[in-house]
Write a protein that holds these residues in place. Structure first.
Motif, short mmCIF file in Angstrom:
data_model
loop_
_atom_site.label_atom_id
_atom_site.label_comp_id
_atom_site.label_asym_id
_atom_site.label_seq_id
_atom_site.Cartn_x
_atom_site.Cartn_y
_atom_site.Cartn_z
N SER A 84 60.07 -8.85 -12.42
CA SER A 84 59.35 -7.81 -11.68
C SER A 84 58.29 -7.25 -12.61
CB SER A 84 60.28 -6.66 -11.27
OG SER A 84 61.28 -7.16 -10.42
N PHE A 85 57.19 -6.83 -12.01
CA PHE A 85 56.14 -6.23 -12.85
C PHE A 85 55.39 -5.15 -12.09
CE2 PHE A 85 51.78 -5.95 -14.43
CZ PHE A 85 52.07 -5.51 -15.71
N ALA A 86 55.21 -4.01 -12.76
CA ALA A 86 54.39 -2.93 -12.20
C ALA A 86 53.27 -2.66 -13.18
CB ALA A 86 55.23 -1.69 -11.99
N GLY A 141 51.56 2.14 -11.98
CA GLY A 141 52.76 2.22 -11.15
C GLY A 141 52.77 1.24 -9.99
N ARG A 142 51.65 0.56 -9.76
CA ARG A 142 51.56 -0.36 -8.63
C ARG A 142 52.43 -1.60 -8.89
NH1 ARG A 142 46.84 -1.38 -5.09
NH2 ARG A 142 45.86 0.30 -6.23
N VAL A 143 53.37 -1.84 -7.98
CA VAL A 143 54.27 -2.99 -8.18
C VAL A 143 53.56 -4.25 -7.69
CG1 VAL A 143 56.49 -4.01 -7.56
CG2 VAL A 143 56.30 -1.54 -7.96
N GLU A 184 48.82 -15.20 -0.33
CA GLU A 184 47.81 -14.28 0.22
C GLU A 184 47.13 -13.50 -0.89
OE1 GLU A 184 49.52 -11.77 3.15
OE2 GLU A 184 50.05 -13.45 4.46
N ASN A 185 45.97 -12.98 -0.58
CA ASN A 185 45.27 -12.12 -1.55
C ASN A 185 46.16 -10.94 -1.91
OD1 ASN A 185 42.30 -12.75 0.30
ND2 ASN A 185 42.87 -13.65 -1.63
N GLY A 186 46.22 -10.67 -3.20
CA GLY A 186 47.03 -9.53 -3.65
C GLY A 186 48.51 -9.84 -3.75
N ALA A 187 48.89 -11.11 -3.53
CA ALA A 187 50.31 -11.46 -3.56
C ALA A 187 50.87 -11.40 -4.98
CB ALA A 187 50.52 -12.85 -2.97
N GLY A 188 50.01 -11.53 -5.97
CA GLY A 188 50.49 -11.44 -7.36
C GLY A 188 50.32 -12.72 -8.16
N LYS A 189 49.49 -13.65 -7.69
CA LYS A 189 49.31 -14.93 -8.40
C LYS A 189 48.69 -14.72 -9.78
CE LYS A 189 46.76 -16.44 -5.04
NZ LYS A 189 46.85 -15.27 -4.14
N THR A 190 47.56 -13.98 -9.80
CA THR A 190 46.90 -13.75 -11.09
C THR A 190 47.82 -12.96 -12.03
OG1 THR A 190 44.74 -13.82 -10.05
CG2 THR A 190 44.85 -12.75 -12.18
N THR A 191 48.55 -12.00 -11.47
CA THR A 191 49.48 -11.21 -12.28
C THR A 191 50.49 -12.12 -12.96
OG1 THR A 191 49.23 -9.43 -10.69
CG2 THR A 191 51.10 -9.26 -12.19
N PHE A 207 49.83 -11.16 -21.46
CA PHE A 207 48.96 -9.98 -21.59
C PHE A 207 49.81 -8.73 -21.35
CE2 PHE A 207 45.43 -12.94 -20.10
CZ PHE A 207 45.04 -13.19 -21.40
N TYR A 208 50.87 -8.92 -20.56
CA TYR A 208 51.85 -7.85 -20.32
C TYR A 208 53.23 -8.48 -20.41
CZ TYR A 208 47.90 -5.80 -17.69
OH TYR A 208 46.69 -5.31 -17.28
N ASP A 209 54.24 -7.64 -20.62
CA ASP A 209 55.62 -8.10 -20.53
C ASP A 209 56.16 -7.67 -19.17
OD1 ASP A 209 55.95 -9.38 -22.95
OD2 ASP A 209 56.33 -7.50 -24.02
N PRO A 210 57.10 -8.45 -18.60
CA PRO A 210 57.67 -8.05 -17.31
C PRO A 210 58.34 -6.68 -17.41
CG PRO A 210 58.38 -10.27 -17.91
CD PRO A 210 57.67 -9.71 -19.09
#
Ligand SMILES: Nc1ncnc2c1ncn2[C@@H]1O[C@H](COP(=O)(O)OP(=O)(O)OP(=O)(O)O)[C@@H](O)[C@H]1O
Ligand SMILES: [Mg+2]
Length: 322
Positions: A144-146, A150-152, A172-179, A187-190
């Motif tokens: 999981s990643f926010a 705070g946006r999950v 879909e757009n905004g589904a979280g692929k790039t994340t 670049f971030y940790d989960p």
């Protein structure tokens, strides 16, 4: 709004007056605030100046009275006058410094906040080496990643990428692929869960080595105003002086023919900023894709090089990137 990136849309959609008006509104707002501040500053400055002038006048009167009473020699009078001027100059400078200090103090809070900020990636001193090539694969375990606001973006995502496997992630757009790609490049940790590379938590791997193994063509990839060769070598700086490696990477990305038609081939300067040659949008994309090819060449195997968000569209029977 003044750069060539915006020029097309500003003209096409007639945005000139909209942005000029917004600019004027913002300017007026800031200008009024500045005026109020400067007004306050001027008021206190003038008060101090008047007080200083009164002090000076009193001191001069005292000198004149003393001189008239014959209690000061001409030499003494000169000395007092010079000292007064000197004191006045220094006081003015002192007040100036106090005002600058006051201005600087406004930013101190930000500076201390910045100095106090903690790194958001835990630094592992005894990091484990990255296996080359990857033997087992990459596993996302209930990740999981926010984002810091705070946006999950991801919630309990689990899947396994086998070593050597080619996977297309569609959503879909905004589904979280790039994340997901950003987490893979660490670049971030989960926020929760773990990413395992050959059963080792990504957090425990040597970060620099891991990043050297990864290549991403982001949706908003960078267009460097460097030569074509340098633009490709950015994916793997070891290829900077290896023309064969660059040619191979360009060939694999389908841009070699175009480069060979350029005036100075791989030494052609790109981008308009320094009077270089401009490529089309798709050609730039291919140059960006060849960066990941440059990385593959070094490793001699297919690493988890990831082409993120390059959408392919069918045109006239052949696939074109769009
Ligand atoms: N830097 C950020 N800060 C805060 N929220 C973000 C950030 N980047 C993305 N998001 C949010 O995270 C969610 C997932 O975004 P992401 O970019 O991963 O989507 P995506 O699947 O790549 O979409 P697309 O197909 O449009 O590229 C979105 O709702 C987005 O608003
Ligand atoms: Mg995306």
């Amino acid at each position: 709004m003044l750069t060539d990136t915006y020029a097309k849309e500003v003209r096409l959609f007639g945005l000139g007056s909209l942005f000029i008006n917004r600019y004027l509104e913002a300017f007026e707002d800031k200008y009024q605030t500045m005026r109020r501040l400067r007004g306050k500053q001027a008021f206190s400055l003038v008060s101090w100046e008047i007080l200083g002038a009164l002090g000076n006048a009193l001191a001069f009167c005292w000198i004149v009275l003393q001189a008239r009473g014959g209690r000061l020699t001409p030499g003494n009078v000169l000395l007092f006058i010079q000292s007064l001027t000197y004191v006045q100059q220094n006081l003015t400078q002192l007040f100036g410094e106090v005002f600058s200090l006051q201005e600087a103090l406004i930013y101190m809070e930000r500076l201390f906040k910045f100095l106090d900020s903690k790194p958001n990636l835990a630094i592992i001193v005894l990091a484990q080496p990255v296996s080359r090539p990857i033997r087992l694969g990459i596993r996302f375990n209930a990740v999981s990643f926010a984002y810091p606001d705070g946006r999950v973006a991801l919630e309990k995502v689990s899947f396994t990428l086998q070593a050597g496997e080619t996977v297309a992630l569609v959503g879909e757009n905004g589904a979280g692929k790039t994340t997901l790609i950003k987490l893979l490049a660490r670049f971030y940790d989960p926020t929760e869960g773990e990413i395992l590379v050959d059963d080792t938590n990504l957090k425990n791997l040597d970060l620099d080595r891991w990043r050297q193994q990864i290549s991403v063509v982001f949706q908003d990839f960078c267009r460097y105003c460097l030569t074509v060769g340098e633009n490709i070598a950015i994916g793997n700086l070891e290829t900077l002086n290896k023309p064969e490696a660059l040619q191979l990477a360009a060939k694999k990305a389908g841009i070699a023919d175009k480069i060979n038609r350029l005036d100075h081939k791989y030494d052609t300067l790109l981008g308009k900023q320094f009077d270089g040659t401009e490529l089309s949008g798709g050609e730039w994309q291919k140059v960006a894709i060849s960066r990941s090819e440059a990385l593959r060449d070094r490793q001699g195997f297919y690493s988890p090089a990831t082409i993120a968000n390059t959408h392919f569209r069918r045109t006239n029977g052949s696939f074109r990137s769009s």
